[in-house]
Every structure is written in structure tokens, then in C-alpha cells.
Write a protein that holds these residues in place. Structure first.
Motif, PDB file in Angstrom:
ATOM      1  N   UNK B  50      74.036  10.085 107.682  1.00 27.53           N
ATOM      2  CA  UNK B  50      74.552   9.326 106.713  1.00 27.53           C
ATOM      3  C   UNK B  50      76.134   9.435 106.352  1.00 27.53           C
ATOM      4  N   UNK B  51      76.366   9.506 107.312  1.00 29.17           N
ATOM      5  CA  UNK B  51      77.673   9.955 107.770  1.00 29.17           C
ATOM      6  C   UNK B  51      78.582   8.667 108.591  1.00 29.17           C
ATOM      7  N   UNK B  52      79.908   7.848 107.835  1.00 32.50           N
ATOM      8  CA  UNK B  52      79.890   6.548 108.359  1.00 32.50           C
ATOM      9  C   UNK B  52      80.598   6.500 109.831  1.00 32.50           C
ATOM     10  N   UNK B  53      80.435   5.832 110.392  1.00 29.14           N
ATOM     11  CA  UNK B  53      80.908   5.294 111.903  1.00 29.14           C
ATOM     12  C   UNK B  53      81.699   4.225 112.056  1.00 29.14           C
ATOM     13  N   UNK B  54      82.476   5.248 112.914  1.00 30.67           N
ATOM     14  CA  UNK B  54      83.623   3.547 112.910  1.00 30.67           C
ATOM     15  C   UNK B  54      83.460   2.755 114.070  1.00 30.67           C
ATOM     16  N   UNK B  85      75.298  -7.225 102.235  1.00 38.90           N
ATOM     17  CA  UNK B  85      75.540  -5.957 101.309  1.00 38.90           C
ATOM     18  C   UNK B  85      74.387  -4.989 101.904  1.00 38.90           C
ATOM     19  N   UNK B  86      74.684  -5.220 102.921  1.00 36.05           N
ATOM     20  CA  UNK B  86      74.120  -4.258 104.023  1.00 36.05           C
ATOM     21  C   UNK B  86      74.957  -3.383 104.428  1.00 36.05           C
ATOM     22  N   UNK B  87      75.549  -3.262 104.761  1.00 34.64           N
ATOM     23  CA  UNK B  87      76.796  -1.606 104.241  1.00 34.64           C
ATOM     24  C   UNK B  87      77.866  -1.909 103.939  1.00 34.64           C
ATOM     25  N   UNK B  88      78.604  -0.714 103.944  1.00 29.79           N
ATOM     26  CA  UNK B  88      80.005  -1.347 103.561  1.00 29.79           C
ATOM     27  C   UNK B  88      80.969  -0.430 104.455  1.00 29.79           C
ATOM     28  N   UNK B  89      82.554  -0.922 103.922  1.00 30.92           N
ATOM     29  CA  UNK B  89      83.266  -0.606 104.683  1.00 30.92           C
ATOM     30  C   UNK B  89      83.623   0.550 103.684  1.00 30.92           C
ATOM     31  N   UNK B  90      84.587   2.072 104.347  1.00 34.36           N
ATOM     32  CA  UNK B  90      85.309   3.045 103.007  1.00 34.36           C
ATOM     33  C   UNK B  90      86.168   2.863 104.117  1.00 34.36           C
ATOM     34  N   UNK B  91      87.159   2.071 102.544  1.00 31.98           N
ATOM     35  CA  UNK B  91      88.794   2.000 103.252  1.00 31.98           C
ATOM     36  C   UNK B  91      89.741   3.056 103.394  1.00 31.98           C
ATOM     37  N   UNK B  92      88.512   4.176 103.311  1.00 31.21           N
ATOM     38  CA  UNK B  92      90.012   5.342 103.138  1.00 31.21           C
ATOM     39  C   UNK B  92      89.459   6.377 104.966  1.00 31.21           C
ATOM     40  N   UNK B  94      88.126   4.203 107.717  1.00 27.16           N
ATOM     41  CA  UNK B  94      88.164   3.082 107.907  1.00 27.16           C
ATOM     42  C   UNK B  94      87.009   3.072 109.237  1.00 27.16           C
ATOM     43  N   UNK B  95      85.832   3.474 108.077  1.00 26.69           N
ATOM     44  CA  UNK B  95      84.143   3.191 108.948  1.00 26.69           C
ATOM     45  C   UNK B  95      83.774   2.776 107.938  1.00 26.69           C
ATOM     46  N   UNK B  96      82.194   2.454 109.039  1.00 27.04           N
ATOM     47  CA  UNK B  96      81.805   2.174 108.012  1.00 27.04           C
ATOM     48  C   UNK B  96      79.979   2.554 107.446  1.00 27.04           C
ATOM     49  N   UNK B  97      79.076   2.400 106.624  1.00 21.46           N
ATOM     50  CA  UNK B  97      77.934   3.385 105.953  1.00 21.46           C
ATOM     51  C   UNK B  97      77.171   2.101 105.648  1.00 21.46           C
ATOM     52  N   UNK B  98      76.014   2.508 105.953  1.00 23.69           N
ATOM     53  CA  UNK B  98      74.706   1.804 105.204  1.00 23.69           C
ATOM     54  C   UNK B  98      74.897   1.621 103.316  1.00 23.69           C
TER      55      UNK B  98
END
Ligand SMILES: [Zn+2]
Ligand SMILES: [Zn+2]
Ligand SMILES: [Zn+2]
Ligand SMILES: [Zn+2]
Lengths: 164, 164
Positions: B50-54, B85-92, B94-98
Motif C-alpha cells: 500500500x506504498x506508492x511505487x515510482x 481508473x486502476x491506478x492513481x498518480x500521487x503528484x506530491x 511522483x509515484x503510483x498506487x493501486x
DNA sequence: TTGCTAATGTTATAATGTTGCAAATTCCGC
DNA sequence: GCGGAATTTGCAACATTATAACATTAGCAA
């Protein structure tokens, strides 16, 4: 200081810049922080319009100035300005914009126009409260809140294509 | 599907992954979109926690897989997954999360823990409404809303340093 | 002056993301 | 199945954004 939605309307922008610089000098004095020439120049450049500016855009103008600057110069100045609440970084754009609420305690929310590129910074208590509440419901302790709304400003709202 | 604040509690994460992949297959079928092996593998990697991944983290794992991939491969897969709509980008970050709300119409709000790095995606109608309202007050037409709250999750809230 | 600290210069490099084109694969009507 | 169109992938080069490390200089106070 009644200038709410200024960026979207024509206005004498030099006033914006002058006010921002004056405010910055005052704030830095209060903080015992040094608004050096480079820092002041960077702030002035960031304020060149209500569109956010990338670090490398700033760098390019500094170069035109004859200032022999490298990236760290700009990033350091920007860090300083952020630290003292004089500019904000827009995460979704990798760009920086002058804070229109410097000195006041505020949680910025940014309205970013896709078309004209202007950004309006708002203080929206309703939003802040809702965020705080939603976080509290998860027992989450907020520290830094990023709210960036991209869309169309009043001047750039696409005409509804009514037939005939 | 009652799993609200899952990331912050120990849980059988394989179930999360399996559900996400099943959901993805179903959604892509509905959209007539092709969930190719590369795309599916990238989604699986994004869901590894559940941690975003670059993007470059994903790339590195693909390389370990023996998959001879370059950045465009990953970015294209991520674009595809975002589009559906399967992943989101976390702008702050620069990473992605399911996305934990795939298929549902939702405006995500992300709670990002500074300490453990886990991210919880919420659907907070109160927040969405407040944002919409604040934008409307400026005659601004929102299109894409980014709400990212960094702070401390319940497991990582710093102890109040009581004396004695 | 002397010595300390904050600020800047300088060089190199890391991290993130994109363009453009060619080759391969998949789809779809025949 | 077959052939052409469209989508997907491979690949090389490049662009943009940000930081690390270390030397130098400016500001300030004892
Ligand atoms: Zn102005
Ligand atoms: Zn502000
Ligand atoms: Zn899980
Ligand atoms: Zn989502």
C-alpha cells in the motif's frame, strides 16, 4: 486588499508585484531572515504573472540577467521562499507561484486553468474543515495538505455547443 | 468489501492483490480494453504494497523479471492503467498506487503517512462537495481534482512527549 | 583582525518523464 | 485461414526536474 479573483481579470499587475515584494521584505524582517538580492530577484520573477513558473524558467531569466546561476541557486532560493511562506510549489505542475496570502496562516487551494494557465490561490475554510474531518475519521493526523484543482477559469470556460 | 483503513493494519495482502487483479480484468473487459501481460504485471507490481511505487521502481523489478523494458514501457502501462481508473498518480510523490475504488465513480483523496509511507485512498463526499462549492464561487469549472494529505497514520502518530 | 555562520558558486549526477520511429502483435472483415 | 488496419511493444535518444558534494565568499560579532 479586496483582490480575490484577480488573475482572471485584467489588472495592473505591477501593483501585485510591488505589494508582494514589500510584503516579503516585511515578513523576512519579522523572521530575521535575509532576503538577499538573488532571493528577491527570484521572488520577483515568480511574480512575473499569475501563471506558475518552473525552476528552469527562472534559471533562464537569471541567465539573461547576466547572472551566472546554476540549478542549486534557484532551488535554494525557492526553498527559502517556500519556507517563509512567500511562494508555493504546485505539485501537479512542478512549478512555483507567488503566495497571495503571505503572512496569514492559510491552507492554500489552487484553481489552475487548463487554457490560460493562470492559478488562483484560495483559502477555503469549508474545504479545510472537510479535509480535517475526513482525516480525523481515519485517526490520521494531517501535516501538509495539497489541494490542486485543474479546470477552466471563468474566462476560459468552453462555450456549451448549443445546436443552431 | 468492507476494508476501509486496511493499509494501516496487518492483513492478508495477497487478497488485496488478487481482488485488484480480478477487478481489473473485469473492468478491462467492460471497457473493451486489453489487459496485456505487461500491463497486468505492472498493475500487480504497483499493488505489491500500500506504498506508492515510482515508475523506475517498477522498471527495476521488470528488469529482475528478465523483462527487457525501457521507461516508455512502464509509463505506457501506467497511462493505460490510469486511463481505466486502476491506478492513481500521487503528484506530491511522483509515484503510483493501486486504486481501491476501481469501477466506482469516485474522487480520491489520499492520506499519506510520512513515517510508514502507506497511503489510504478515501472517497470523502464532504470534501468533494466543499471543493466543488469553493470552485463554483469563483465560477471555476473543475475537471481534475488532486487532494493529497501528508501526515501521520494512526500507527505512526508521534507520541505526545509527556514529561516524567 | 579573527573566527564563526549563512549564503552562494561550481561541477557533476540523480531521478523522472517524453519523442519518434520501427517491429511485432492482435483484431476484424472477408 | 488471409490480408490489411489498428494497437501494442521495443528501442534509442533525449528532455526536464531536482539533488549531492565540496569549494568559496559574504556578513557579522567578539
Ligand atoms: Zn496580478
Ligand atoms: Zn499561499
Ligand atoms: Zn493490502
Ligand atoms: Zn481511486
Amino acid at each position: 486588499m479586496s483582490s480575490s479573483a484577480l488573475p482572471y481579470r485584467p489588472h495592473n499587475h505591477e501593483v501585485c508585484v510591488a505589494q508582494a515584494l514589500a510584503e516579503a521584505r516585511s515578513i523576512c524582517q519579522q523572521h530575521n531572515a535575509r532576503l538577499t538580492p538573488t532571493r528577491e530577484r527570484v521572488l520577483e520573477l515568480i511574480w512575473q504573472s499569475h501563471k506558475p513558473l518552473g525552476a528552469y524558467d527562472v534559471l533562464a531569466v537569471l541567465a539573461e540577467d547576466g547572472h551566472n546561476a546554476a540549478p542549486p541557486t534557484v532551488y535554494r532560493a525557492l526553498d527559502f521562499l517556500q519556507q517563509h511562506g512567500l511562494v508555493h510549489r504546485i505539485a501537479s505542475l512542478n512549478a512555483f507561484i507567488g503566495c497571495t496570502h503571505a503572512g496569514e496562516r492559510h491552507n492554500g487551494m489552487f484553481l489552475i486553468c487548463h487554457t490560460c494557465g493562470n492559478v488562483l490561490e484560495l483559502t477555503a475554510p469549508g474545504v479545510s474543515n472537510a479535509v480535517t474531518l475526513a482525516a480525523a475519521e481515519q485517526s490520521f493526523q494531517p501535516d501538509d495538505v495539497t489541494i490542486e484543482v485543474a479546470g477552466y477559469c471563468p474566462r476560459c470556460v468552453p462555450e456549451p455547443a448549443h445546436d443552431r
